[in-house]
Design an enzyme around this catalytic site. Structure first.
Site, PDB file in Angstrom:
ATOM      1  N   TRP A  64       0.856  -1.179   0.000  1.00  0.00           N
ATOM      2  CA  TRP A  64       0.000   0.000   0.000  1.00  0.00           C
ATOM      3  C   TRP A  64       0.892   1.229   0.000  1.00  0.00           C
ATOM      4  O   TRP A  64       1.514   1.552   1.013  1.00  0.00           O
ATOM      5  CB  TRP A  64      -0.906  -0.001   1.208  1.00  0.00           C
ATOM      6  N   GLN A  80     -23.739   6.739   9.798  1.00  0.00           N
ATOM      7  CA  GLN A  80     -24.075   5.482  10.469  1.00  0.00           C
ATOM      8  C   GLN A  80     -23.928   5.649  11.986  1.00  0.00           C
ATOM      9  O   GLN A  80     -22.890   5.351  12.567  1.00  0.00           O
ATOM     10  CB  GLN A  80     -23.186   4.342   9.967  1.00  0.00           C
ATOM     11  N   PHE A  81     -25.004   6.131  12.614  1.00  0.00           N
ATOM     12  CA  PHE A  81     -24.978   6.357  14.058  1.00  0.00           C
ATOM     13  C   PHE A  81     -24.746   5.072  14.836  1.00  0.00           C
ATOM     14  O   PHE A  81     -24.278   5.096  15.972  1.00  0.00           O
ATOM     15  CB  PHE A  81     -26.260   7.068  14.529  1.00  0.00           C
ATOM     16  N   THR A  82     -25.049   3.924  14.234  1.00  0.00           N
ATOM     17  CA  THR A  82     -24.901   2.652  14.941  1.00  0.00           C
ATOM     18  C   THR A  82     -23.448   2.322  15.267  1.00  0.00           C
ATOM     19  O   THR A  82     -23.185   1.408  16.052  1.00  0.00           O
ATOM     20  CB  THR A  82     -25.525   1.482  14.144  1.00  0.00           C
TER      21      THR A  82
END
Length: 150
Positions: A64, A80-82
């Site tokens: 990489w 994405q609050f979860t």
């Protein structure tokens, strides 16, 4: 602030049966905003997402060496609050550490604006909506980035 960063060949978001965001090679960013997040966490996260070396320099090379900016990749940003769901107690997650919706939406929008300032192609989901996210993970490469307010 928490971001699940995924190197993707492609990714898309569907709301109510309609594709509202779609990218090719790049990064899928699932973004969770904490109730303590500020511009300092946003700035750090924008820098990390744009500068992390997650892509090979050449086809067939496994190292990489390049960032999403260096390859001219695309970004799909999905709220994405979860990501702040705490499952340590009981059988139902607690979201006490998630930012309130209005505050989270404001910080999320500023995060997207700062990513767009990079001149990369940036697509988004729809804040607060039920979304179906299709992710063609490349590698697979999936990392959790986290920056807590100090």
């Amino acid at each position: 602030m928490r971001v699940i960063i995924q190197r993707v060949k492609s990714s898309q978001v569907i709301v109510n049966g309609e594709i509202i965001g779609k990218i090719g090679r790049g990064l899928n960013l699932l973004v969770g905003i904490a109730n303590t997040d500020t511009d300092a966490e946003l700035d750090w996260m924008v820098h990390k997402c744009l500068e992390l070396r997650l892509f090979p320099a050449e086809q067939g090379d496994e190292r990489w060496q390049k960032s999403v900016q260096e390859i001219g990749g695309e970004l799909l940003v999905v709220s994405q609050f979860t990501l702040y769901g705490d499952c340590r107690k009981g059988r139902r997650p607690s979201f006490d550490r998630s930012a309130a919706p209005q505050s989270a939406e404001d910080l999320y929008n500023r995060f997207v604006t700062r990513l767009r300032a990079s001149s990369l192609h940036v697509e988004t989901g729809q804040f607060g909506a039920m979304m179906q996210v299709s992710i063609e993970n490349d590698g697979p490469v999936t990392l959790l980035l986290e920056k807590e307010a100090v």
